[in-house]
Design a protein around this motif. Structure first.
Motif: not given
Lengths: 338, 173
Positions: A38-41
């Motif tokens: 999720m942090k990396e999209d």
């Protein structure tokens, strides 16, 4: 990270209700893979359903002499569980070969099974990736592919499955218990993960509204003759270039039963039952192990940077099976390979 | 936080969630705070509670600088959302010393010069506290393996291992 809603599931039925109610919603347990993505999209769930407090943390003995492992048992608790250490040391060893102590404390049994690939193009949203964005192409095939698969690849995807634990579970013939809106079902471990084919976006044969509730181990644990040998770029805390789960049952030097599974080489833990069958009834020696290695690697195909994995896998298989036969499994702390 | 307002591929926007009120016990003190779901435990500790001893290194669970103890177990605080830890007991590096006396690990790190820049040190200390509590390491090889989740870019590893050994021995005697 993109905005999302969060809710805690109160029980299994509530978890299933919530996942069915919102397309794209995801369960979260340990979070060690999903939060990173999720942090990396790469993952963009509109809603997270927190299942970490559901009562799925037991390790129980089954009527058939095996074990039923709750999907939320943390990886570290499983590796150090007295019944796992005693009866399934191959599994304990594989778990301890993966990640770090902190991550093993967080990561769940079910989540480990559902880890996504560490292919760097999958993680890099600036590049094409059929697994992340179906139809966009595969940047790895003609890109930097040193860490990629040599078995079971497709034109669409050459990613590998990253788990160590799953390689041992494949070798041990584990089963995966799943709950869904229309009740429960059980998958063999071989049926859980998929080959990429033309749909690499699907890692497993689970439906989006299903949940893993437990992993079941059969009675046979190969506790006397096993080894998990992991070859990687550093001595610890790195994903496998090649890993081997080897397990033997011996009778006076003859192989009664053999298991061989590979990690780091395919889209799923790689097993080949004919390679195992060819060892049965044979003497436990290098000639037998070499034939098994040849059989399991027969269709291996390297790309620009990873062809070395074929010979590396062959040597690792010979070594791991020899370690298993000798009753001298690879230590996961003293890294010297004997 | 422009990124959180970005539209989804289907053009829909997700309504901004209500902040969720959670209770934590941090270094022995009860704390209550309202956080959005995407706030990691690490950011809650640093930005909301002012406990900046816990470091943000990689923010991806790869370096160990953010290691804290949650209910006595070492975890990467960057890889969990604060809302998931509602009700947890958290110990950060600020909570290791007792009544002005350094934790035996902190003293051992000083005795053995087990840090240079110090950026990884709070994570190393919390991780080592977790390691000792787990009781799975006794040899140098076992300490090295079970501390591999904490990177030290200065390369102080031999001194870190020596410090942990000292703290283990003091605890045993």
């Amino acid at each position: 990270m993109i905005n999302f809603q969060y809710a805690r599931a109160t029980d299994l039925a509530d978890a299933l209700r919530q996942i069915a109610a919102e397309p794209g919603a995801k369960f979260i347990a340990g979070g060690t893979n999903l939060i990173d993505l999720m942090k990396e999209d790469v993952e963009r769930p509109p809603r997270l359903i927190d299942i970490s407090r559901l009562p799925l943390r037991e390790v129980e003995q089954t009527r058939h002499g095996g074990l039923l492992i709750g999907a939320l048992v943390p990886n570290s608790d499983l590796a150090y569980h007295p019944l796992i250490e005693r009866h399934y040391p191959l599994l304990a060893s594989a778990i301890l070969a993966g990640a770090s102590a902190q991550l093993r404390n967080m990561a769940s049994t079910g989540g480990n099974l559902l880890q996504r690939t560490r292919c760097y193009y999958f993680y890099d949203t600036a590049t094409p990736c059929n697994k992340r964005t179906p139809g966009s192409g595969c940047a790895a095939r003609y890109g930097v592919n040193r860490i990629h698969a040599i078995l079971g690849t497709s034109d669409a995807c050459i990613a590998t499955h990253p788990s160590d634990m799953c390689v041992a579970l494949a070798a041990l013939d584990a089963q995966v218990h799943v709950a869904g809106p229309s009740g429960g079902r059980t998958l063999t471990f071989a049926d859980l993960h998929r080959l990429p084919g033309t749909t690499p976006e699907r890692d497993t044969n689970l439906a989006a509204d299903e949940i893993i509730t437990a992993v079941e181990l059969p009675e046979r644990g190969f506790a006397a003759n096993y080894s998990y040998l992991k070859i990687r770029d550093r001595l610890s805390y790195a994903f496998a270039l090649v890993s081997v789960a080897a397990a033997l049952e011996l009778e006076h030097g003859t192989i009664k039963e053999a298991r061989l599974a590979l990690g780091g080489v395919a889209h799923k833990p790689w097993r080949n039952v004919s390679a195992e069958a060819a060892m049965r009834g044979e003497p436990a020696n290098r000639a037998t192990f070499a034939r098994a290695a040849d059989a399991i690697l027969r269709d291996a195909k390297g790309f620009a940077h990873n062809a070395f994995k074929i010979e590396l896998a062959r040597r690792a298989i010979l070594r791991a099976l020899s370690q298993a036969a000798a009753g001298t499994p690879q230590s996961q702390s003293v890294k010297k390979i004997r | 936080m422009a990124r959180t307002r970005r539209k989804r591929p289907n053009g829909q926007t997700i309504p901004a969630p209500e902040k969720i009120t959670i209770s934590l016990t941090v270094n022995g003190a009860p704390r209550e705070l309202a956080v959005a779901p995407w706030v990691t435990l690490l950011d809650a500790l640093r930005e909301r509670l002012g406990l900046t001893g816990t470091k943000k290194g990689c923010d991806h669970g790869q370096c160990g600088a953010c290691t804290v103890l949650v209910d006595g177990r070492r975890i990467n605080s960057c890889m969990t959302f604060a809302v998931m830890q509602d009700g947890a007991k958290v110990t950060t590096v600020e909570g290791l010393a007792r009544d002005g006396t350094l934790h035996p690990l902190q003293q051992a790190f000083i005795d053995h010069d087990a840090f240079q820049c110090g950026s990884c040190t709070s994570g190393q200390l919390c991780s080592a506290a977790g390691l000792i509590a787990e009781g799975r390491a006794s040899t140098v090889e076992e300490i090295r393996e079970l501390m591999s989740g904490n990177l030290c870019r200065c390369g102080a590893y031999p001194n870190i291992v020596a410090a942990i050994q000292q703290a283990m021995e003091r605890q045993r005697s």
